[in-house]
Motif scaffolding. Structure first.
Motif: not given
Ligand code: WAQ
Ligand code: MG
Length: 246
Positions: A50-54, A186-190
């Motif tokens: 359930s990741h926001p990156r896809g 910093w995060s790579d999550d959008p």
């Protein structure tokens, strides 16, 4: 009797496994007791799925017993929060903090450029704090900090604070090495626009905002003063089991 502990690590990608060209979605690290393995695996699986990156189409979870006698316990870092109104001001704070750590202007700009570039790496890069040259040879994989967790892991609450907790455990391990000058991340999550500068001396400084919502770029840079024993340093980051005291 010695209590066995287990390192559990997860990596997830889209478009096949990372080494086959898949794009990095998510990763995670836990150190848990035997009876909590299932709970940790479930947490990491949920994170991957359930990741926001896809949507991940490759997920690998590895479980390894670690010798509890090898485990080092280290203190957590002091936390400071620097909140700015704009990304430019956030990045200016990053530059100021890293300059104070003795990182050169050239290296700071190279590190920011690196984190703002694509593709996103799975791990961190090791950068010379003076020249800005990349010192590791891990290509797009980068150096993955593993075998690290909080001493009483598994008790954490919501996923919002979980992200900062995971980052602070990694940062504490990285900063604990005398080879590390400072870390920038910093995060790579959008959906997550907060990052940090960390060092052993000055602790963990959460800085925001460093990017805008929707931006999928992020990364980690470990600054060192060369020449260093690269094999020993990477071995510490990947393999020395560390628990961070609450
Ligand atoms: N070892 C090395 N590099 C890593 C690791 C690791 N175990 N995990 C992630 N990275 C690298 C990788 O290049 C990712 O693209 C990048 O860092 C960002 O990873 O206190 O969530 O897991 O609120 O997305 C900062 C928290 C959150 C600030 C950072 O990073 C706060 C975050 P993410
Ligand atoms: Mg991420």
């Amino acid at each position: 009797m010695k209590k066995a502990l287990f390192n559990i690590r997860m990596r997830a990608a889209q478009g096949g496994a990372h080494e086959l060209g898949g794009e990095h979605i998510s990763g995670g690290e836990r150190i848990t007791k035997q009876q909590s393995i299932q709970q940790s695996v479930n947490q990491l699986l949920k994170k991957a799925q359930s990741h926001p990156r896809g949507k991940a189409d490759f997920i690998q979870i590895t479980i390894e017993e670690i010798d509890s006698r090898e485990i080092k316990r280290i203190p957590q870092q002091r936390i400071e929060t620097i909140s700015k109104l704009s990304i430019n001001e956030g990045l200016a704070a990053v530059r100021a903090e890293l300059l104070e750590e003795g990182v050169s202007k050239v290296s700071i700009e190279k590190a920011i450029d690196f984190i703002q570039s694509v593709p996103t790496h799975r791990g961190a890069i090791i950068m010379d704090a003076q020249s800005g040259n990349r010192l590791d040879d891990k290509a797009i994989r980068g150096v993955r900090v593993s075998r690290v967790d909080w001493e009483n892991a598994g008790k954490e609450s919501c996923s919002k604070t979980q992200r900062s907790r995971e980052a602070r455990a990694i940062a504490a391990k990285v900063a604990h090495s005398p080879i590390t000058v400072a870390e920038l991340c910093w995060s790579d999550d959008p959906d997550y626009i907060i990052g940090y500068v960390s060092s052993r001396k000055k602790g963990y400084r959460r800085i925001s905002p460093l990017k805008s919502i929707g931006d999928m770029r992020g990364g980690r840079v470990f600054f060192v003063n060369g020449p260093i024993n690269l094999v020993q340093y990477i071995n510490y980051l990947e393999s020395t089991p560390i628990l961070v005291r609450e």
